[in-house]
Design an enzyme around this catalytic site. Sequence first.
Site, PDB file in Angstrom:
ATOM      1  N   PHE A 303      25.995  34.743  42.553  1.00  0.00           N
ATOM      2  CA  PHE A 303      25.703  35.956  41.788  1.00  0.00           C
ATOM      3  C   PHE A 303      26.882  36.312  40.898  1.00  0.00           C
ATOM      4  O   PHE A 303      28.040  36.236  41.335  1.00  0.00           O
ATOM      5  CB  PHE A 303      25.385  37.106  42.744  1.00  0.00           C
ATOM      6  N   CYS A 304      26.580  36.666  39.638  1.00  0.00           N
ATOM      7  CA  CYS A 304      27.560  37.187  38.695  1.00  0.00           C
ATOM      8  C   CYS A 304      28.749  36.230  38.557  1.00  0.00           C
ATOM      9  O   CYS A 304      28.570  35.056  38.290  1.00  0.00           O
ATOM     10  CB  CYS A 304      27.986  38.585  39.126  1.00  0.00           C
ATOM     11  N   LEU A 305      29.961  36.714  38.751  1.00  0.00           N
ATOM     12  CA  LEU A 305      31.147  35.879  38.637  1.00  0.00           C
ATOM     13  C   LEU A 305      31.102  34.701  39.602  1.00  0.00           C
ATOM     14  O   LEU A 305      31.617  33.616  39.309  1.00  0.00           O
ATOM     15  CB  LEU A 305      32.403  36.729  38.886  1.00  0.00           C
TER      16      LEU A 305
END
Length: 564
Positions: A303-305
Amino acid sequence: MNEAMTDLARQMAAAADSMMGGAKRPTLPFDPFALAEASGKMAMSLAARPADLMAVQMAAAQQWGDYWQKMLSGEAGDAPRDRRFRHADWQEDPYFRSLRDAYLLASEQMREVVSLADGDESAQAMSRFLLDQYLNAISPANYAMTNPDVVERTLETRGANLVGGFANFLEDVMSGKGIVQRRTDPNAFEKGKTIAATPGEVVFENDLFQLIQYSPASDKVAAEPLLYVPPLVNRFYMIDLDPSQSFVKWLVEEGRTVFVISWVNPGEAHKNKGVSDYVVDGIVTAAETVKKRTGEAPDLFSFCLGGTLVAIALAYLAAEKRANLVNSATLIGSLVDFSDMRDWSAFVHEGHLDALEDHLEGQGFIDSLELQRLFAAMRANDLIWSSVINHYLLDKPAPPSDLLYWFEDGARIPAAFLKSYNRDLLFNNKLAEPAGFEVNGTPIDLAKIKTPMMVIALKDDHVSAWDAVYRGARQIGAEFILGGSGHNAGVINPPSRNKHGYWTGGKTLPDEADAWLAKAKQNEGSWWPHWTGWLDSKGSGKTVAARKIQDGIEPAPGHYVNMP
Protein backbone atom coordinates in the site's frame (compact mmCIF):
# COMPACT_ATOMS: atom_id res chain seq x y z
CA MET A 1 13.27 40.50 -9.00
CA ASN A 2 11.48 37.86 -6.90
CA GLU A 3 14.56 35.64 -6.91
CA ALA A 4 16.70 38.58 -5.78
CA MET A 5 14.31 39.33 -2.90
CA THR A 6 14.31 35.67 -1.88
CA ASP A 7 18.12 35.52 -1.96
CA LEU A 8 18.27 38.69 0.13
CA ALA A 9 15.88 37.18 2.68
CA ARG A 10 18.02 34.04 2.91
CA GLN A 11 21.17 36.14 3.36
CA MET A 12 19.46 38.03 6.17
CA ALA A 13 18.54 34.72 7.81
CA ALA A 14 22.15 33.57 7.52
CA ALA A 15 23.31 36.85 9.07
CA ALA A 16 20.87 36.30 11.93
CA ASP A 17 22.46 32.89 12.49
CA SER A 18 25.91 34.43 12.76
CA MET A 19 24.62 37.09 15.17
CA MET A 20 23.44 34.27 17.42
CA GLY A 21 27.07 33.36 17.95
CA GLY A 22 26.87 30.15 15.93
CA ALA A 23 23.90 28.83 17.90
CA LYS A 24 21.61 26.69 15.77
CA ARG A 25 18.27 28.26 15.00
CA PRO A 26 15.21 25.99 15.14
CA THR A 27 14.69 24.52 11.69
CA LEU A 28 11.54 24.02 9.66
CA PRO A 29 10.74 21.04 7.40
CA PHE A 30 9.84 23.48 4.60
CA ASP A 31 11.18 26.72 3.14
CA PRO A 32 8.93 29.75 3.85
CA PHE A 33 10.96 31.78 1.35
CA ALA A 34 9.95 29.35 -1.42
CA LEU A 35 6.30 29.97 -0.55
CA ALA A 36 6.88 33.74 -0.63
CA GLU A 37 8.69 33.48 -3.94
CA ALA A 38 5.87 31.44 -5.49
CA SER A 39 3.31 34.00 -4.31
CA GLY A 40 5.39 36.84 -5.70
CA LYS A 41 5.76 35.13 -9.06
CA MET A 42 2.02 34.57 -9.20
CA ALA A 43 1.31 38.24 -8.51
CA MET A 44 3.82 39.42 -11.12
CA SER A 45 2.46 36.98 -13.68
CA LEU A 46 -1.09 38.19 -13.16
CA ALA A 47 -0.01 41.84 -13.32
CA ALA A 48 1.48 41.13 -16.74
CA ARG A 49 -1.88 39.88 -18.05
CA PRO A 50 -4.32 42.79 -17.62
CA ALA A 51 -6.58 41.65 -20.46
CA ASP A 52 -7.13 38.24 -18.84
CA LEU A 53 -7.75 39.84 -15.46
CA MET A 54 -10.29 42.20 -17.01
CA ALA A 55 -12.09 39.23 -18.58
CA VAL A 56 -12.23 37.53 -15.20
CA GLN A 57 -13.57 40.70 -13.59
CA MET A 58 -16.30 41.04 -16.20
CA ALA A 59 -17.31 37.40 -15.70
CA ALA A 60 -17.26 37.90 -11.92
CA ALA A 61 -19.54 40.93 -12.19
CA GLN A 62 -22.03 38.88 -14.18
CA GLN A 63 -21.84 36.02 -11.66
CA TRP A 64 -22.45 38.35 -8.71
CA GLY A 65 -25.39 39.87 -10.53
CA ASP A 66 -26.87 36.40 -10.97
CA TYR A 67 -26.16 35.67 -7.30
CA TRP A 68 -28.07 38.73 -6.05
CA GLN A 69 -30.94 38.05 -8.41
CA LYS A 70 -31.33 34.56 -6.95
CA MET A 71 -31.02 35.83 -3.38
CA LEU A 72 -33.65 38.53 -3.80
CA SER A 73 -36.04 36.24 -5.64
CA GLY A 74 -35.68 33.48 -3.04
CA GLU A 75 -34.55 30.97 -5.66
CA ALA A 76 -32.78 28.15 -3.83
CA GLY A 77 -31.14 26.26 -6.68
CA ASP A 78 -29.47 22.89 -6.23
CA ALA A 79 -27.58 22.15 -3.03
CA PRO A 80 -23.82 21.69 -3.59
CA ARG A 81 -22.24 18.32 -2.85
CA ASP A 82 -20.11 19.63 -0.01
CA ARG A 83 -20.10 17.90 3.37
CA ARG A 84 -19.53 21.18 5.17
CA PHE A 85 -23.04 22.29 4.23
CA ARG A 86 -25.15 19.26 5.10
CA HIS A 87 -27.52 20.93 7.59
CA ALA A 88 -30.91 21.61 6.02
CA ASP A 89 -30.71 25.33 6.90
CA TRP A 90 -27.80 25.81 4.49
CA GLN A 91 -30.35 25.18 1.74
CA GLU A 92 -33.66 26.24 3.25
CA ASP A 93 -32.83 29.33 5.31
CA PRO A 94 -32.14 32.45 3.15
CA TYR A 95 -29.52 33.81 5.57
CA PHE A 96 -27.39 30.67 5.68
CA ARG A 97 -27.97 29.91 1.99
CA SER A 98 -26.73 33.37 1.02
CA LEU A 99 -23.60 32.94 3.15
CA ARG A 100 -22.89 29.54 1.65
CA ASP A 101 -23.42 30.57 -1.96
CA ALA A 102 -21.42 33.79 -1.61
CA TYR A 103 -18.52 31.88 -0.09
CA LEU A 104 -18.57 29.18 -2.78
CA LEU A 105 -18.81 31.73 -5.59
CA ALA A 106 -15.96 33.85 -4.22
CA SER A 107 -13.84 30.72 -3.76
CA GLU A 108 -14.45 29.63 -7.33
CA GLN A 109 -13.53 33.07 -8.64
CA MET A 110 -10.31 33.26 -6.62
CA ARG A 111 -9.24 29.84 -7.85
CA GLU A 112 -9.96 30.98 -11.40
CA VAL A 113 -7.66 33.98 -10.94
CA VAL A 114 -4.82 31.84 -9.55
CA SER A 115 -5.17 29.38 -12.43
CA LEU A 116 -4.27 32.19 -14.86
CA ALA A 117 -0.79 32.63 -13.37
CA ASP A 118 2.27 31.32 -15.17
CA GLY A 119 5.04 29.36 -13.49
CA ASP A 120 6.42 25.88 -13.09
CA GLU A 121 4.28 23.10 -11.66
CA SER A 122 5.71 23.45 -8.15
CA ALA A 123 5.13 27.22 -7.99
CA GLN A 124 1.56 26.84 -9.24
CA ALA A 125 0.90 24.06 -6.72
CA MET A 126 2.26 26.22 -3.88
CA SER A 127 -0.02 29.09 -4.92
CA ARG A 128 -3.03 26.76 -5.03
CA PHE A 129 -2.08 25.26 -1.67
CA LEU A 130 -1.81 28.65 0.05
CA LEU A 131 -5.10 29.81 -1.46
CA ASP A 132 -6.87 26.61 -0.43
CA GLN A 133 -5.63 26.96 3.16
CA TYR A 134 -7.05 30.49 3.25
CA LEU A 135 -10.36 29.54 1.65
CA ASN A 136 -10.79 26.52 3.90
CA ALA A 137 -10.15 28.68 6.97
CA ILE A 138 -12.69 31.38 6.12
CA SER A 139 -15.58 29.02 5.37
CA PRO A 140 -18.75 30.22 7.16
CA ALA A 141 -19.09 26.67 8.50
CA ASN A 142 -16.09 27.32 10.79
CA TYR A 143 -17.66 30.13 12.85
CA ALA A 144 -20.26 30.03 15.57
CA MET A 145 -22.67 32.68 14.24
CA THR A 146 -22.57 31.47 10.64
CA ASN A 147 -22.98 27.73 11.16
CA PRO A 148 -26.58 26.56 11.70
CA ASP A 149 -25.43 23.44 13.56
CA VAL A 150 -23.56 25.59 16.09
CA VAL A 151 -26.38 28.14 16.42
CA GLU A 152 -28.85 25.32 17.04
CA ARG A 153 -26.67 23.65 19.67
CA THR A 154 -25.86 26.95 21.38
CA LEU A 155 -29.56 27.62 21.84
CA GLU A 156 -30.11 24.07 23.13
CA THR A 157 -27.29 24.23 25.69
CA ARG A 158 -27.61 27.95 26.46
CA GLY A 159 -24.01 28.45 25.42
CA ALA A 160 -22.52 25.60 27.43
CA ASN A 161 -21.10 24.11 24.22
CA LEU A 162 -18.98 27.21 23.62
CA VAL A 163 -17.67 27.18 27.18
CA GLY A 164 -16.84 23.49 26.98
CA GLY A 165 -15.34 23.94 23.52
CA PHE A 166 -13.05 26.69 24.75
CA ALA A 167 -11.92 24.42 27.58
CA ASN A 168 -11.14 21.76 24.97
CA PHE A 169 -9.13 24.32 23.03
CA LEU A 170 -7.08 25.29 26.07
CA GLU A 171 -6.44 21.64 26.90
CA ASP A 172 -5.16 20.96 23.38
CA VAL A 173 -2.92 24.02 23.41
CA MET A 174 -1.45 23.02 26.78
CA SER A 175 -0.69 19.53 25.45
CA GLY A 176 2.16 20.98 23.40
CA LYS A 177 1.07 19.18 20.24
CA GLY A 178 -1.03 22.00 18.84
CA ILE A 179 -4.74 22.23 18.27
CA VAL A 180 -7.15 19.65 16.89
CA GLN A 181 -5.47 16.55 18.28
CA ARG A 182 -8.67 14.65 19.10
CA ARG A 183 -10.21 13.57 15.83
CA THR A 184 -11.10 10.25 17.43
CA ASP A 185 -11.30 8.81 20.94
CA PRO A 186 -7.72 7.69 21.78
CA ASN A 187 -9.03 5.26 24.39
CA ALA A 188 -11.60 3.52 22.22
CA PHE A 189 -9.25 0.79 20.97
CA GLU A 190 -6.56 -1.44 22.38
CA LYS A 191 -3.99 -3.04 20.10
CA GLY A 192 -4.11 -6.79 20.20
CA LYS A 193 -7.62 -6.82 21.66
CA THR A 194 -10.03 -4.58 19.74
CA ILE A 195 -7.76 -3.52 16.86
CA ALA A 196 -4.80 -5.31 15.26
CA ALA A 197 -6.35 -8.32 16.97
CA THR A 198 -6.21 -11.15 14.41
CA PRO A 199 -4.41 -14.07 16.13
CA GLY A 200 -0.84 -14.64 15.05
CA GLU A 201 2.80 -14.67 16.10
CA VAL A 202 5.93 -12.67 15.39
CA VAL A 203 8.21 -15.20 13.69
CA PHE A 204 11.22 -13.04 12.76
CA GLU A 205 12.69 -9.67 13.59
CA ASN A 206 15.68 -7.49 12.81
CA ASP A 207 16.43 -3.83 13.47
CA LEU A 208 14.04 -2.71 10.69
CA PHE A 209 10.96 -4.88 11.06
CA GLN A 210 9.10 -7.68 12.76
CA LEU A 211 7.49 -10.34 10.58
CA ILE A 212 4.04 -11.46 11.74
CA GLN A 213 2.50 -14.76 10.63
CA TYR A 214 -1.23 -15.15 11.27
CA SER A 215 -2.78 -18.31 12.63
CA PRO A 216 -4.82 -20.31 10.09
CA ALA A 217 -8.62 -20.36 10.26
CA SER A 218 -9.11 -23.34 7.94
CA ASP A 219 -7.76 -26.86 7.56
CA LYS A 220 -6.44 -26.21 4.06
CA VAL A 221 -4.77 -23.07 2.67
CA ALA A 222 -3.61 -21.88 -0.73
CA ALA A 223 -0.06 -23.04 -1.41
CA GLU A 224 1.26 -19.52 -2.08
CA PRO A 225 1.53 -17.35 1.05
CA LEU A 226 0.77 -13.61 1.13
CA LEU A 227 3.23 -10.98 2.38
CA TYR A 228 1.98 -7.43 3.10
CA VAL A 229 4.34 -4.45 2.82
CA PRO A 230 2.95 -1.31 4.52
CA PRO A 231 4.20 2.27 4.12
CA LEU A 232 6.66 3.64 6.65
CA VAL A 233 4.60 6.61 7.79
CA ASN A 234 1.87 4.58 9.56
CA ARG A 235 1.78 1.28 11.44
CA PHE A 236 0.93 -1.89 9.53
CA TYR A 237 -2.53 -2.54 10.92
CA MET A 238 -4.63 -0.52 8.49
CA ILE A 239 -5.37 -3.96 7.05
CA ASP A 240 -6.22 -5.31 10.53
CA LEU A 241 -8.61 -2.75 11.99
CA ASP A 242 -11.82 -3.65 13.82
CA PRO A 243 -12.40 -7.40 13.26
CA SER A 244 -15.62 -6.69 11.37
CA GLN A 245 -13.62 -5.04 8.58
CA SER A 246 -10.16 -6.55 8.98
CA PHE A 247 -8.57 -7.39 5.62
CA VAL A 248 -6.16 -9.79 7.35
CA LYS A 249 -8.96 -11.65 9.14
CA TRP A 250 -10.92 -11.97 5.88
CA LEU A 251 -7.91 -13.32 4.00
CA VAL A 252 -7.15 -15.86 6.71
CA GLU A 253 -10.76 -17.02 6.71
CA GLU A 254 -10.57 -17.31 2.92
CA GLY A 255 -7.82 -19.89 3.33
CA ARG A 256 -4.69 -17.76 2.91
CA THR A 257 -1.44 -17.87 4.85
CA VAL A 258 -0.80 -14.21 5.65
CA PHE A 259 2.47 -12.58 6.70
CA VAL A 260 2.83 -8.87 7.50
CA ILE A 261 5.83 -6.59 7.87
CA SER A 262 5.63 -4.39 10.98
CA TRP A 263 8.23 -1.65 10.52
CA VAL A 264 10.25 -0.36 13.45
CA ASN A 265 9.54 3.20 14.60
CA PRO A 266 13.01 4.59 13.81
CA GLY A 267 15.02 6.82 16.08
CA GLU A 268 18.45 8.43 16.03
CA ALA A 269 20.12 5.02 15.60
CA HIS A 270 18.34 4.56 12.26
CA LYS A 271 19.39 7.94 10.88
CA ASN A 272 21.48 6.42 8.06
CA LYS A 273 18.97 3.75 7.02
CA GLY A 274 18.11 4.51 3.41
CA VAL A 275 15.84 3.17 0.69
CA SER A 276 18.31 0.35 -0.10
CA ASP A 277 18.23 -0.82 3.52
CA TYR A 278 14.44 -0.98 3.59
CA VAL A 279 14.40 -2.84 0.26
CA VAL A 280 17.15 -5.39 0.94
CA ASP A 281 17.12 -5.79 4.72
CA GLY A 282 13.38 -5.23 4.80
CA ILE A 283 11.32 -6.54 1.88
CA VAL A 284 13.82 -8.99 0.40
CA THR A 285 14.70 -10.42 3.80
CA ALA A 286 11.01 -10.80 4.65
CA ALA A 287 10.30 -12.56 1.34
CA GLU A 288 13.26 -14.91 1.94
CA THR A 289 11.96 -15.70 5.42
CA VAL A 290 8.44 -16.40 4.15
CA LYS A 291 9.74 -18.68 1.40
CA LYS A 292 11.94 -20.54 3.88
CA ARG A 293 9.06 -21.04 6.29
CA THR A 294 6.50 -22.14 3.69
CA GLY A 295 8.54 -23.59 0.85
CA GLU A 296 6.73 -21.29 -1.59
CA ALA A 297 7.50 -17.90 -3.16
CA PRO A 298 5.08 -15.36 -1.65
CA ASP A 299 2.53 -13.13 -3.33
CA LEU A 300 3.41 -9.61 -2.21
CA PHE A 301 0.71 -6.99 -1.65
CA SER A 302 1.43 -3.45 -0.60
CA PHE A 303 0.00 0.00 0.00
CA CYS A 304 1.11 3.54 -0.87
CA LEU A 305 4.86 3.99 -0.25
CA GLY A 306 5.06 0.27 0.52
CA GLY A 307 4.06 -0.39 -3.10
CA THR A 308 6.78 1.91 -4.44
CA LEU A 309 9.30 -0.03 -2.37
CA VAL A 310 7.93 -3.34 -3.65
CA ALA A 311 8.39 -2.18 -7.26
CA ILE A 312 11.99 -1.22 -6.44
CA ALA A 313 12.52 -4.60 -4.74
CA LEU A 314 11.20 -6.49 -7.77
CA ALA A 315 13.49 -4.54 -10.11
CA TYR A 316 16.41 -5.23 -7.78
CA LEU A 317 15.63 -8.96 -7.69
CA ALA A 318 15.38 -8.97 -11.49
CA ALA A 319 18.79 -7.30 -11.76
CA GLU A 320 20.22 -9.84 -9.30
CA LYS A 321 18.68 -12.77 -11.25
CA ARG A 322 16.53 -13.68 -8.24
CA ALA A 323 13.07 -12.85 -9.56
CA ASN A 324 11.77 -16.30 -8.55
CA LEU A 325 11.80 -15.18 -4.90
CA VAL A 326 8.37 -13.55 -5.51
CA ASN A 327 5.40 -15.22 -7.20
CA SER A 328 3.33 -12.06 -7.85
CA ALA A 329 2.98 -8.52 -6.56
CA THR A 330 0.06 -6.14 -6.00
CA LEU A 331 0.49 -2.38 -5.56
CA ILE A 332 -2.45 -0.49 -3.99
CA GLY A 333 -2.60 3.31 -4.24
CA SER A 334 1.11 3.40 -5.10
CA LEU A 335 3.09 5.63 -7.43
CA VAL A 336 6.10 4.56 -9.50
CA ASP A 337 6.01 7.56 -11.85
CA PHE A 338 6.26 10.91 -10.06
CA SER A 339 6.09 13.17 -13.11
CA ASP A 340 2.66 14.48 -12.11
CA MET A 341 2.34 15.03 -8.36
CA ARG A 342 -0.70 17.35 -8.56
CA ASP A 343 -1.10 19.37 -5.37
CA TRP A 344 1.78 17.51 -3.73
CA SER A 345 4.08 19.32 -6.18
CA ALA A 346 3.87 22.22 -3.72
CA PHE A 347 6.37 20.37 -1.53
CA VAL A 348 8.62 18.99 -4.29
CA HIS A 349 10.77 22.08 -4.63
CA GLU A 350 14.51 22.65 -4.27
CA GLY A 351 14.04 25.12 -1.44
CA HIS A 352 11.75 22.78 0.51
CA LEU A 353 14.11 19.85 0.01
CA ASP A 354 17.08 21.88 1.27
CA ALA A 355 15.11 23.05 4.31
CA LEU A 356 13.90 19.53 5.07
CA GLU A 357 17.40 18.08 4.82
CA ASP A 358 18.69 20.73 7.21
CA HIS A 359 15.82 19.87 9.55
CA LEU A 360 16.54 16.13 9.30
CA GLU A 361 20.22 16.61 10.01
CA GLY A 362 19.43 17.97 13.43
CA GLN A 363 17.17 15.14 14.65
CA GLY A 364 17.92 12.17 12.38
CA PHE A 365 14.32 11.56 11.29
CA ILE A 366 11.06 13.25 10.36
CA ASP A 367 8.63 13.10 13.24
CA SER A 368 5.25 11.46 12.77
CA LEU A 369 3.43 14.55 14.06
CA GLU A 370 5.04 16.68 11.34
CA LEU A 371 3.94 14.20 8.70
CA GLN A 372 0.41 14.06 10.08
CA ARG A 373 0.17 17.84 9.97
CA LEU A 374 1.22 17.80 6.32
CA PHE A 375 -1.36 15.18 5.38
CA ALA A 376 -4.01 16.99 7.44
CA ALA A 377 -3.27 20.29 5.65
CA MET A 378 -3.82 18.59 2.30
CA ARG A 379 -7.28 17.53 3.51
CA ALA A 380 -7.94 20.43 5.84
CA ASN A 381 -11.74 20.35 5.70
CA ASP A 382 -11.91 16.68 6.67
CA LEU A 383 -8.96 16.47 9.07
CA ILE A 384 -8.72 19.95 10.62
CA TRP A 385 -11.79 22.15 10.28
CA SER A 386 -14.36 19.44 10.89
CA SER A 387 -12.61 18.77 14.19
CA VAL A 388 -12.55 22.48 15.03
CA ILE A 389 -16.31 22.57 14.57
CA ASN A 390 -17.06 19.36 16.47
CA HIS A 391 -14.56 19.80 19.28
CA TYR A 392 -14.39 23.56 19.87
CA LEU A 393 -17.79 24.83 18.73
CA LEU A 394 -20.19 21.93 19.25
CA ASP A 395 -18.28 20.46 22.21
CA LYS A 396 -18.91 16.93 20.98
CA PRO A 397 -16.67 14.09 22.15
CA ALA A 398 -14.41 12.65 19.49
CA PRO A 399 -16.15 9.57 18.06
CA PRO A 400 -14.45 6.18 18.02
CA SER A 401 -13.00 5.49 14.56
CA ASP A 402 -10.62 2.62 13.93
CA LEU A 403 -9.38 4.21 10.70
CA LEU A 404 -8.67 7.58 12.33
CA TYR A 405 -7.08 5.81 15.30
CA TRP A 406 -4.70 4.14 12.84
CA PHE A 407 -4.09 7.39 10.95
CA GLU A 408 -3.02 9.17 14.13
CA ASP A 409 -0.76 6.28 15.16
CA GLY A 410 2.05 7.56 12.97
CA ALA A 411 5.68 6.53 12.73
CA ARG A 412 8.90 8.39 11.99
CA ILE A 413 10.97 8.09 8.80
CA PRO A 414 14.81 8.04 8.92
CA ALA A 415 16.75 10.98 7.50
CA ALA A 416 18.69 8.98 4.90
CA PHE A 417 15.52 7.31 3.59
CA LEU A 418 13.61 10.57 3.23
CA LYS A 419 16.52 12.40 1.58
CA SER A 420 16.90 9.72 -1.08
CA TYR A 421 13.17 9.27 -1.58
CA ASN A 422 12.56 13.01 -1.96
CA ARG A 423 15.58 13.78 -4.14
CA ASP A 424 15.83 10.69 -6.31
CA LEU A 425 12.21 9.60 -6.65
CA LEU A 426 9.92 12.59 -6.10
CA PHE A 427 12.13 15.40 -7.41
CA ASN A 428 14.19 13.67 -10.12
CA ASN A 429 11.76 10.80 -10.89
CA LYS A 430 14.66 8.38 -11.36
CA LEU A 431 12.44 5.31 -11.38
CA ALA A 432 11.18 6.45 -14.78
CA GLU A 433 14.71 6.17 -16.20
CA PRO A 434 16.38 2.88 -17.23
CA ALA A 435 19.01 2.20 -14.55
CA GLY A 436 18.23 5.62 -13.05
CA PHE A 437 18.13 4.39 -9.45
CA GLU A 438 20.48 2.07 -7.57
CA VAL A 439 19.91 -0.39 -4.74
CA ASN A 440 23.11 -1.23 -2.89
CA GLY A 441 25.07 -0.15 -5.95
CA THR A 442 22.98 -2.24 -8.36
CA PRO A 443 21.28 -0.17 -11.10
CA ILE A 444 17.63 -1.13 -11.43
CA ASP A 445 15.10 -0.79 -14.23
CA LEU A 446 11.37 -1.21 -13.60
CA ALA A 447 10.95 -2.27 -17.24
CA LYS A 448 12.94 -5.43 -16.46
CA ILE A 449 10.34 -6.71 -13.99
CA LYS A 450 8.74 -9.92 -15.28
CA THR A 451 6.87 -10.82 -12.08
CA PRO A 452 3.07 -10.84 -12.62
CA MET A 453 1.73 -7.58 -11.20
CA MET A 454 -1.62 -6.07 -10.32
CA VAL A 455 -2.02 -2.34 -9.67
CA ILE A 456 -5.10 -1.11 -7.78
CA ALA A 457 -5.96 2.60 -7.75
CA LEU A 458 -8.67 4.34 -5.72
CA LYS A 459 -10.97 6.70 -7.59
CA ASP A 460 -11.14 9.49 -4.97
CA ASP A 461 -7.52 9.13 -3.84
CA HIS A 462 -6.12 12.47 -2.58
CA VAL A 463 -2.57 11.16 -2.12
CA SER A 464 -1.97 9.04 -5.23
CA ALA A 465 -4.27 10.34 -7.96
CA TRP A 466 -5.82 7.34 -9.70
CA ASP A 467 -4.79 8.37 -13.20
CA ALA A 468 -1.18 8.80 -12.04
CA VAL A 469 -1.31 5.30 -10.55
CA TYR A 470 -2.79 4.09 -13.84
CA ARG A 471 0.11 5.63 -15.77
CA GLY A 472 2.55 3.73 -13.58
CA ALA A 473 0.65 0.48 -14.20
CA ARG A 474 1.08 0.97 -17.95
CA GLN A 475 4.79 1.59 -17.56
CA ILE A 476 5.46 -1.58 -15.58
CA GLY A 477 3.10 -3.76 -17.62
CA ALA A 478 0.74 -4.51 -14.75
CA GLU A 479 -2.93 -5.42 -14.81
CA PHE A 480 -5.17 -2.70 -13.43
CA ILE A 481 -8.40 -2.28 -11.49
CA LEU A 482 -9.94 0.86 -10.00
CA GLY A 483 -11.57 0.78 -6.58
CA GLY A 484 -14.08 3.29 -5.24
CA SER A 485 -13.60 5.79 -2.40
CA GLY A 486 -10.36 7.35 -1.18
CA HIS A 487 -6.76 6.54 -0.34
CA ASN A 488 -7.40 4.75 2.96
CA ALA A 489 -11.12 3.97 3.06
CA GLY A 490 -11.04 2.48 -0.44
CA VAL A 491 -8.65 -0.23 0.73
CA ILE A 492 -10.81 -1.28 3.67
CA ASN A 493 -13.82 -2.56 1.76
CA PRO A 494 -15.09 -5.89 3.15
CA PRO A 495 -17.51 -7.72 0.82
CA SER A 496 -20.11 -7.95 3.60
CA ARG A 497 -20.61 -4.17 3.44
CA ASN A 498 -21.24 -4.09 -0.31
CA LYS A 499 -19.82 -0.56 -0.64
CA HIS A 500 -17.84 1.60 -3.05
CA GLY A 501 -17.75 -0.71 -6.09
CA TYR A 502 -14.84 -1.09 -8.52
CA TRP A 503 -14.04 -0.93 -12.23
CA THR A 504 -12.37 -3.57 -14.42
CA GLY A 505 -11.25 -3.15 -18.00
CA GLY A 506 -9.21 -6.09 -19.20
CA LYS A 507 -5.46 -6.45 -19.69
CA THR A 508 -5.01 -3.86 -22.46
CA LEU A 509 -4.42 -0.38 -21.08
CA PRO A 510 -4.90 2.57 -23.48
CA ASP A 511 -2.65 5.61 -23.26
CA GLU A 512 -5.10 7.76 -21.29
CA ALA A 513 -6.74 6.81 -18.01
CA ASP A 514 -10.03 8.45 -18.96
CA ALA A 515 -10.18 6.32 -22.11
CA TRP A 516 -9.79 3.21 -19.97
CA LEU A 517 -12.52 4.34 -17.56
CA ALA A 518 -14.92 5.17 -20.39
CA LYS A 519 -14.93 1.52 -21.48
CA ALA A 520 -14.40 -0.12 -18.07
CA LYS A 521 -17.07 -2.25 -16.44
CA GLN A 522 -18.44 -0.95 -13.15
CA ASN A 523 -18.94 -3.69 -10.58
CA GLU A 524 -20.86 -3.60 -7.31
CA GLY A 525 -19.29 -4.33 -3.94
CA SER A 526 -15.70 -4.98 -2.96
CA TRP A 527 -12.64 -5.57 -5.12
CA TRP A 528 -11.25 -8.03 -2.58
CA PRO A 529 -12.78 -11.22 -4.12
CA HIS A 530 -11.80 -10.07 -7.61
CA TRP A 531 -8.23 -9.65 -6.43
CA THR A 532 -8.03 -13.07 -4.72
CA GLY A 533 -9.39 -14.55 -7.94
CA TRP A 534 -6.48 -12.92 -9.75
CA LEU A 535 -4.09 -14.38 -7.17
CA ASP A 536 -5.54 -17.83 -7.88
CA SER A 537 -4.90 -17.35 -11.59
CA LYS A 538 -1.22 -16.60 -10.92
CA GLY A 539 -0.71 -19.46 -8.46
CA SER A 540 -0.34 -23.21 -8.70
CA GLY A 541 -3.96 -23.86 -7.77
CA LYS A 542 -2.78 -26.23 -5.06
CA THR A 543 -3.82 -26.28 -1.43
CA VAL A 544 -1.77 -27.54 1.49
CA ALA A 545 -2.39 -28.33 5.12
CA ALA A 546 -2.84 -25.21 7.24
CA ARG A 547 0.49 -23.86 8.45
CA LYS A 548 0.36 -23.86 12.23
CA ILE A 549 2.90 -21.71 14.06
CA GLN A 550 5.15 -23.61 16.46
CA ASP A 551 8.06 -21.18 16.91
CA GLY A 552 6.59 -17.75 17.58
CA ILE A 553 8.73 -15.09 19.24
CA GLU A 554 5.77 -13.20 20.74
CA PRO A 555 2.05 -12.87 20.00
CA ALA A 556 0.80 -10.54 17.28
CA PRO A 557 0.79 -7.60 16.86
CA GLY A 558 4.29 -7.63 18.41
CA HIS A 559 6.08 -4.86 20.24
CA TYR A 560 7.33 -2.84 17.24
CA VAL A 561 3.76 -1.63 16.63
CA ASN A 562 3.68 -0.18 20.16
CA MET A 563 7.02 1.63 19.99
CA PRO A 564 6.68 5.31 20.99
